[in-house]
Design an enzyme around this catalytic site. Structure first.
Site, PDB file in Angstrom:
ATOM      1  N   ASP A 109      36.704  49.075  43.391  1.00 46.67           N
ATOM      2  CA  ASP A 109      37.148  49.312  44.804  1.00 46.67           C
ATOM      3  C   ASP A 109      38.563  49.529  44.913  1.00 46.67           C
ATOM      4  O   ASP A 109      39.027  49.889  45.950  1.00 46.67           O
ATOM      5  CB  ASP A 109      37.092  47.817  45.696  1.00 46.67           C
ATOM      6  CG  ASP A 109      37.316  46.543  44.958  1.00 46.67           C
ATOM      7  OD1 ASP A 109      37.768  46.461  43.756  1.00 46.67           O
ATOM      8  OD2 ASP A 109      37.332  45.394  45.361  1.00 46.67           O
ATOM      9  N   GLU A 121      44.629  37.635  33.520  1.00 47.92           N
ATOM     10  CA  GLU A 121      45.441  38.860  33.234  1.00 47.92           C
ATOM     11  C   GLU A 121      46.372  37.885  32.344  1.00 47.92           C
ATOM     12  O   GLU A 121      46.517  38.516  31.253  1.00 47.92           O
ATOM     13  CB  GLU A 121      46.341  39.285  34.237  1.00 47.92           C
ATOM     14  CG  GLU A 121      45.499  40.145  35.290  1.00 47.92           C
ATOM     15  CD  GLU A 121      44.861  39.206  36.464  1.00 47.92           C
ATOM     16  OE1 GLU A 121      44.847  38.200  36.470  1.00 47.92           O
ATOM     17  OE2 GLU A 121      44.310  39.927  37.485  1.00 47.92           O
TER      18      GLU A 121
END
Ligand SMILES: *[C@@H]1O[C@H](CO)[C@@H](O)[C@H](O)[C@H]1NC(C)=O
Ligand SMILES: *[C@@H]1O[C@H](CO)[C@@H](O)[C@H](O)[C@H]1NC(C)=O
Ligand SMILES: *[C@@H]1O[C@H](CO)[C@@H](O)[C@H](O)[C@H]1NC(C)=O
Length: 357
Positions: free
Chosen positions: A215, A301
């Site tokens: 997205d 992350e």
């Protein structure tokens, strides 16, 4: 012999024409005389207002000059666009294909079925189609690969690998959960990393690995930047973490010394997934470089980055020392379909009957 009907017709029609043509000739002559007189009068008038005519000529000349200038600018713009196109596409593609020294960009995209899926993947594929030496690893969160994704990949003509990996039930997001509640894309990204370790070797394949959600919005410039990654490259991400831009802080020596993140800044690497890429070599040489279900929200992350770099100074700041935004964390609103229910109530077919949307 019967008379030729054509001749007959000609004869009959010729007689009246002969009469009226004389009248017409007179009329035409009269008109010509009037016209000549008119032009002559006009000539007298225009001579008497020569200054007016000069003014007209001046403005005409000015218009011409302006048009010429506009043409010149358009031409310059065209040349500029042509240059941009050649340098960003054709030259790159020619230089890159068949050049072993240019690393392939492996883009890993987890995806799942939802009303906007095809729209998002179409947008994404149209960006990737313009990037030379890109290999798209798309991993569906599903029990099987879907026709929708398979067809989209086939039509895009992008080099790709189509995988599927179902998220275990206990980690699946419930409808009422916020989108951050549970880690997303873990199983899928790991499946892609496993595929890379299996089918790409450190010795023969130069590559950069990037995690691109379906997205976000990506500039082509991002891919030119990440192709330079030696170890781990970082760059700013727009519209994320409650800020207009989240970015690494870079010192005068061009080293990363910190981050501007406001949300959970205590994370070892407070960077969005879209804000870094890792050299394939590091992934191939370390089985532990993978995502985990056992880390807190927003720590995916950090979990993976802490396995490939030990200090901030190892991060390579790209996008002009982290001063440019080439990727945006855009979110598509989930559409609602109130009138589909109305159709159903009226025993009418759903609007997408027999169609892929
Ligand atoms: C998954 O897809 C493959 C290939 O399209 C098909 O042969 C197989 O039956 C499918 N499996 C399931 C469980 O739907
Ligand atoms: C796909 O990869 C092959 C081999 O790596 C390459 O020859 C080909 O040009 C690539 N195709 C596209 C469309 O990038
Ligand atoms: C980044 O900063 C370093 C150190 O100031 C400088 O040498 C380098 O040219 C900069 N790079 C870019 C692309 O601006």
């Amino acid at each position: 012999m019967s008379p030729n009907p054509t001749v007959k017709i000609k004869y009959h029609s010729l007689a009246p024409i002969g009469d009226s043509s004389m009248k017409k000739k007179k009329k035409v002559l009269f008109l010509i005389v009037i016209l000549v007189v008119f032009i002559w009068i006009l000539g007298i008038f225009s001579r008497s207002s020569e200054s007016d005519l000069e003014l007209g000529e001046d403005s005409l000349r000015a218009m011409l000059i302006q048009t010429q200038e506009e043409l010149r600018i358009s031409r310059q713009q065209m040349l500029h666009y042509e240059q941009m196109l050649t340098s960003s596409c054709v030259d790159q593609i020619n230089a890159y294909h068949g050049n072993d020294q240019v690393p392939t960009i492996y883009v890993i995209t987890p995806t799942y079925a939802r009303p906007v899926q095809k729209a998002e993947l179409t947008r994404l594929s149209h960006t990737f189609m313009l990037v030379p030496k890109l290999h798209w690893i798309i991993v569906e969160d599903a029990t099987n690969k879907t026709e929708l994704v398979a067809n989209l990949l086939k039509e895009s003509n992008i080099n790709h690998t189509h995988l599927h990996a179902l998220t275990p039930d206990q980690y699946k997001l419930k409808k009422k959960d916020g989108h951050w509640k549970k880690p997303r894309g873990v199983q899928q990204r790991n499946a892609a990393l496993d595929w890379l370790r299996l089918f790409r070797s450190s010795d023969n394949d130069k590559g950069i690995v990037y995690f691109a959600d379906d997205d976000n919005s990506y500039s082509l410039k991002l891919f030119s930047e990440m192709r330079r990654v030696k170890r781990v490259g970082v760059w700013p991400v727009g519209l994320v973490g409650g800020l207009k831009v989240e970015k690494s802080l870079v010192n005068a020596q061009g080293k990363v010394i910190g981050f501007n993140s406001m949300w959970a800044p205590q994370r070892p690497f407070p960077i969005d997934m879209a804000g870094f890429a890792i050299n394939l070599d590091l992934i191939n040489r370390n089985e532990n470089v993978k995502f985990s279900f056992d880390v807190d929200r927003g720590y995916q992350e950090s979990a993976i980055l802490s396995k490939v770099v030990t200090s901030l100074s190892q991060l390579e700041p790209l996008a002009d020392n982290c001063t440019k935004v080439y990727v945006w964390h855009t979110r598509t609103i989930d559409p609602t379909f109130a009138y589909e229910a109305v159709l159903k109530k009226k025993h009418m077919a759903p609007s997408d009957l027999g169609m892929e949307v």
